[in-house]
Design a protein around this motif. Sequence first.
Motif, PDB file in Angstrom:
ATOM      1  N   ASP A   3      11.748   4.563  19.841  1.00 60.78           N
ATOM      2  CA  ASP A   3      11.437   3.142  19.647  1.00 60.78           C
ATOM      3  C   ASP A   3      10.130   2.808  20.342  1.00 60.78           C
ATOM      4  OD1 ASP A   3      11.965   2.847  22.359  1.00 60.78           O
ATOM      5  OD2 ASP A   3      13.939   1.931  22.055  1.00 60.78           O
ATOM      6  N   ALA A   4       9.766   1.513  20.364  1.00 60.30           N
ATOM      7  CA  ALA A   4       8.482   1.083  20.918  1.00 60.30           C
ATOM      8  C   ALA A   4       8.374   1.364  22.404  1.00 60.30           C
ATOM      9  CB  ALA A   4       8.276  -0.403  20.636  1.00 60.30           C
ATOM     10  N   TRP A  28      18.689   2.271  11.536  1.00 66.16           N
ATOM     11  CA  TRP A  28      17.637   1.716  12.390  1.00 66.16           C
ATOM     12  C   TRP A  28      18.239   1.258  13.703  1.00 66.16           C
ATOM     13  CZ3 TRP A  28      12.543   2.043  11.337  1.00 66.16           C
ATOM     14  CH2 TRP A  28      12.182   2.347  10.006  1.00 66.16           C
ATOM     15  N   LYS A  70      13.381  -2.446  16.564  1.00 61.82           N
ATOM     16  CA  LYS A  70      12.553  -3.129  15.560  1.00 61.82           C
ATOM     17  C   LYS A  70      11.583  -2.176  14.892  1.00 61.82           C
ATOM     18  CE  LYS A  70      12.782  -7.719  17.678  1.00 61.82           C
ATOM     19  NZ  LYS A  70      11.993  -8.855  18.243  1.00 61.82           N
ATOM     20  N   THR A  71      11.001  -1.267  15.679  1.00 61.44           N
ATOM     21  CA  THR A  71      10.054  -0.299  15.119  1.00 61.44           C
ATOM     22  C   THR A  71      10.383   1.084  15.659  1.00 61.44           C
ATOM     23  OG1 THR A  71       8.447  -0.641  16.905  1.00 61.44           O
ATOM     24  CG2 THR A  71       8.206  -1.988  14.900  1.00 61.44           C
ATOM     25  N   GLY A 129       4.872   3.216  13.680  1.00 57.19           N
ATOM     26  CA  GLY A 129       5.750   2.184  14.206  1.00 57.19           C
ATOM     27  C   GLY A 129       6.378   1.402  13.074  1.00 57.19           C
ATOM     28  N   SER A 174       8.954  -0.557  10.723  1.00 57.09           N
ATOM     29  CA  SER A 174       9.944  -1.595  10.999  1.00 57.09           C
ATOM     30  C   SER A 174      11.184  -1.403  10.150  1.00 57.09           C
ATOM     31  CB  SER A 174       9.347  -2.986  10.754  1.00 57.09           C
ATOM     32  OG  SER A 174       8.886  -3.090   9.403  1.00 57.09           O
ATOM     33  N   VAL A 175      12.258  -2.109  10.514  1.00 59.55           N
ATOM     34  CA  VAL A 175      13.531  -2.023   9.818  1.00 59.55           C
ATOM     35  C   VAL A 175      13.338  -2.271   8.323  1.00 59.55           C
ATOM     36  CG1 VAL A 175      15.818  -3.027   9.581  1.00 59.55           C
ATOM     37  CG2 VAL A 175      14.806  -2.765  11.844  1.00 59.55           C
ATOM     38  N   SER A 187      11.752  -0.267   6.225  1.00 58.54           N
ATOM     39  CA  SER A 187      10.640   0.509   5.665  1.00 58.54           C
ATOM     40  C   SER A 187      11.133   1.876   5.185  1.00 58.54           C
ATOM     41  CB  SER A 187       9.555   0.718   6.726  1.00 58.54           C
ATOM     42  OG  SER A 187       9.034  -0.491   7.187  1.00 58.54           O
TER      43      SER A 187
END
Length: 549
Positions: free
Chosen positions: A70-71, A97, A100-101, A155, A157-158, A160
């Motif tokens: 994750d981030a 997921w 967030k990214t 990065g 996101s949900v 993608s």
Amino acid sequence: MNKRLNLFLLLSGLLSMIAGCSEESFNSDTTGSGDIRFDIGFTSAARVATDAEFESTWEKGDAIGIFAYDANNNLVLNNAKVTYDGSEWNSSDGLYWKGKTLKFYAYYPYDATVSDPADITFQVKSDQSGTTGEDNDKQSNYSLSDLMTATNTQGLSVGSTVSLSFKHEFVMIQVEVPAQALGKGLGASENMTVSLKGVQTGATLNLTSENTPIVQTKTETGNVKMYLTGKPGTDGYNNYTYRAVIPVQTLQGGSDLFLISNEGVLYKGSGPDAELELQAEKAVIFTRSLPNDIKNLHRVLIPAGKFMMGDAESIYASMKPVHEVTLSHDFYMTKYEITNAQYAAFLNATGVGEDGKGQVSYPDGKGNEQTEEQALIKIDTDGVNYENGTWKPQDGKDDFPVINVTWYGAKAYADWVGGSLPTDAQWEYACRAGTTTTYSFGDDSNELGTYAWFSYNSGRKTHEVGTKAPNSWGLYDMHGNVNEWCADWFDYYSDDAVTDPTGPATGSFRIARGGSYTGNPQMCSSAYRLNRKPDEINTTYGFRVVFLP
């Protein structure tokens, strides 16, 4: 779903470096808004599952390992396994997921023991011609040696779609061996194997390095058996074509790179003429031809061992008593009976004239070697002919067993090719191939026609060698077709156990084995022996040759 390699760079006529770009998409569709969707492809087409045109495909059962962060650089997917089922990619556990990214790092082939993406150890398979796994889940060792990596660090996101384009971190080596029109029992064959000699076989992978995955080749070396990917005249191939995948490394110029084993004969093949630095995502192609040597007969390795020689049930005294024989050394025996084409080549090379006479050497029984002129062979309509100063097989009879050859003629040929006639014991041991039955396949004479040309099915003529089934050691026509001369003078057996017997020092008759196209089933048994004058010329007599390793 295949894309074709689109760039070829030729090097020195024999070498080619191959590179190209292609992309293939395989969507793994799952239900639920939180599921991860993948778009998996290649950055290069030199994929393991390739045909003669280097078209690229994933194979059913291919599996990749995926890590995701994750981030905050927390590991949220830890070596997740995603498998291709032949149409789409799936994970048995379901991937969702978490954050967030996410950043993704992937590798092929999947290894369940991997726990640290920054420290992956990888070793190519030493036998890339084989497979790994159970019957219903076998995978090619060639495929499992092709280390590939893919990253997507944008990065995402949900929701993608995660695009992963795999890069080949290793190099593919290909060698082509042209077919040869030398006749049956000579030249390159489909049983040929090729290995890379002394190449580096391992690497370490840092999948999550800052910019791009880092692969470092390890120093350890070994041999790698290559995968036969095509044969002449099949699927667009013109030559016997072998491939292997190895880590990036430097090949030394002028050194032996290939070990080619062809029907019991080992050859060495050189690598590049000058030092060559291999590059990831590319392939190097070599062409290496076997020598056109008419003496390199196809042969089968016969292992040393013990057996019971003779037949206690026989009505013939020459086959009794049964006694133990030990053969203490391995030896090679020609896969086929010597053919008309092979024998004609010998006659021409040694200058034998139309009378069929030539020089032959053999022990005189007093510890000396004597050389004299003897009749070697006689012209026959099913054998060889002499035309305009040249010996030739009769039309259409090139691959038929040579006939009308005397014991002297058989001995002279065996000497010429660097071998010998089999001893009586070597012949029976090789014929039996570990069995104790009447024939090498069992006791039922009704099955003899599967393995032999004999009086019931031959039409009273010889037939092309190797057209019946071989024994379990890979020798053809040990039963029937032609009687085969052996080295020994004839004598009756004793019941003493013996080691490496060679028969008496002198005698009047030589031994012949195996039966012929005129013989009945009993005459084609593993134990049956004939004794004949060494100068006898007969259309039912031929031979084969043995060699020491």
